[in-house]
Design an enzyme around this catalytic site. Structure first.
Site, short mmCIF file in Angstrom:
data_model
loop_
_atom_site.label_atom_id
_atom_site.label_comp_id
_atom_site.label_asym_id
_atom_site.label_seq_id
_atom_site.Cartn_x
_atom_site.Cartn_y
_atom_site.Cartn_z
N LYS A 81 0.84 -1.19 0.00
CA LYS A 81 0.00 0.00 0.00
C LYS A 81 0.89 1.25 0.00
O LYS A 81 1.90 1.29 0.70
CB LYS A 81 -0.89 -0.03 1.24
CG LYS A 81 -1.90 1.11 1.37
CD LYS A 81 -2.77 0.90 2.61
CE LYS A 81 -3.84 1.96 2.75
NZ LYS A 81 -4.72 1.69 3.92
N SER A 156 -9.56 1.31 3.04
CA SER A 156 -8.73 2.09 2.14
C SER A 156 -7.65 1.28 1.44
O SER A 156 -7.01 1.76 0.50
CB SER A 156 -8.07 3.22 2.94
OG SER A 156 -7.22 2.70 3.95
N SER A 180 -9.93 -1.17 7.23
CA SER A 180 -9.32 -0.97 5.91
C SER A 180 -8.43 -2.10 5.42
O SER A 180 -7.98 -2.09 4.27
CB SER A 180 -8.51 0.34 5.89
OG SER A 180 -9.38 1.45 5.90
#
Length: 469
Positions: A81, A156, A180
């Protein structure tokens, strides 16, 4: 052969790399080929490190040829990420404001992965500043779900989940402040673990809300999650929230044996207002675990009724503090949904914030009492499957609801109380994966993984695969 290498797991690839049956160059090439083929549609990557990854793969291959082997991550290509500092690399945090930010140091998790011999193929798409659950990114484009590219991959950490599900990385790391990691794992049909608060260092990870943020693995299998957690867990003096609680052995005896262990069920909260088919799938999974020797006990956690308010007060206040200066100087450079969320934080009083922390303290006490009687709590991860990109409202159980307000209802408590919580696929509803959430006592990741392995071995997906696989 190269395509199938990208479809393998850490557990499968590591022994073949160690014995020189395959090389890190072959595996990395295979992954990069999947990225080149699929990223134009899925948009999981913000940055691709093609040449650097191949150079690193050649270096890792040379080390192995000299008899140097650092363990199961040696020569394994990973994409992370885009929220972790990686020295000399652009790290955007999914934002325009930090679109040209070059990190000058490595996050602790990156440092550990480098020392273990991992190879980095790129930085993955995310909801801007980790503040959202769709990964419909205004600056880098919407990330798409490999099971149905018209749907969200969750957020996310949507890019991480989508990349793992589509074999565009062997595994990944995400962050979890209100679900997330677990949410994207659920809707993309992979394994995602939010460890105990303080179990994995957050040093070098851009914060959303410091008292709720966690870092954890996102993988194809439970064993791969255990392998990554084994590497990442441990005390770090550079993270003030880091815990020196002893690190367990997560990878040994991961058999799925749950004989005699107790599953707690909280009907009032964790099974409230769930899509009927999702509820049926999760309850069927629980029944199968009972058949494997687990026991079921109903539990009550009264303070859960305050979850949404307490989580909202905490996350909006803390995130507003993180972004205060940019909200003053560059408000137009935030996506509208993200900016509005951060601005709400300025309206929260000290009384509101402190009352939310009192609620959290009560929740922790009640959860601790429950875990004196049960080994895990099990629930759906999400109350419904992945929604269509751009869909703000949906019909749910006969009425129209706001997606954002409802999608993370079952994952938020885990952040408020800081307990380990994992999502694992447990079935398919209308061609989309359904996740089961397994939550354990503080630092009981080994027990959570054992239950997850039991679910995985049941093969509840019945070989179903994403459309983009």
């Amino acid at each position: 052969m190269t395509e199938t290498l990208a479809h393998q797991t850490i557990e499968q690839l590591a022994p073949l790399i160690k014995t020189k049956e395959i090389s890190p160059v072959e595996v990395t090439t295979a992954v990069l080929q999947e990225v080149e083929k699929k990223n134009p549609l899925i948009n999981a990557y913000i940055d691709i490190y093609k040449e650097e990854a191949l150079d690193a793969a050649r270096l890792k291959e040379a080390e192995i040829m000299k008899g140097i082997y650092h363990g199961p991550l040696h020569g394994i290509p990973l994409a992370l990420k885009d929220i972790f500092h990686m020295k000399n690399k652009r790290v955007t945090f999914g934002s325009k404001i930090h679109g040209d930010h070059i990190a000058n140091y490595d996050a602790t998790v990156v440092e550990k992965l480098k020392q273990a011999g991992a190879i980095f193929t790129g930085a993955l798409n995310m909801h801007e500043y980790a503040s959202g659950n769709t990964t419909n990114n205004a600056h880098y484009g919407a990330c798409r779900n490999p099971w149905d590219p018209e749907r969200i991959p969750g957020g996310s950490s949507g890019g991480s989940a989508a990349a793992v599900a589509a074999n565009m990385t062997i595994a990944s790391l995400g962050t979890d402040t209100g679900g997330s990691i677990r949410g994207p794992a659920s809707v993309c049909g992979i394994v995602g673990l939010k460890p105990t608060y303080g179990r994995v260092s957050k040093h070098g990870c851009f914060p959303l809300a410091w008292s709720l943020d966690h870092i954890g693995p996102m993988t194809k299998t439970v064993t791969d999650t255990a392998i990554l957690l084994q590497l990442l867990a441990g005390y770090d003096s550079r993270d003030s929230a880091s815990s020196n609680y002893p690190v367990d052995d997560y990878t040994s005896n991961l058999t799925g044996d749950i004989q005699g262990l107790v599953i707690g069920i909280s009907e009032e909260y964790f099974f409230d207002d769930v899509d009927p088919e999702v509820e049926k799938i999760v309850r069927t999974g629980i029944q199968k675990l009972e058949q494997l020797g687990a026991k079921i006990e109903q539990v009550k956690i009264p303070s859960l009724e305050n979850t949404i308010w307490a989580q909202r007060m905490t996350i909006t206040a803390e995130s507003a503090a993180v972004h205060h200066q940019h909200l003053i100087e560059r408000p137009a450079d935030f996506a509208e949904d993200v900016r509005q969320g951060f601005e709400l934080g300025h309206l929260i009083s000290a009384v509101d914030y402190l009352q939310a922390q009192q609620i959290r303290a009560q929740m922790k006490k009640e959860f601790n009492n429950v875990f004196e009687k049960v080994d895990v709590l099990i629930s759906p991860t999400h109350p419904f499957p992945a929604t269509v990109i751009g869909q703000d409202k949906k019909m749910h159980n006969g009425r129209e609801i706001k997606v954002y307000d409802n999608v993370s209802r079952f994952s938020r408590p885990g952040n408020l109380v800081g307990l380990p919580s994992l999502s694992i696929p447990c079935g398919i509803h209308e061609g989309l994966p359904v996740g089961m959430q397994i939550t354990g006592a503080a630092f009981a990741e080994k027990t959570v993984l054992q239950f997850a392995k039991a679910v995985e071995d049941l093969n509840l997906l019945q070989e179903a695969k994403p459309k983009v696989y």
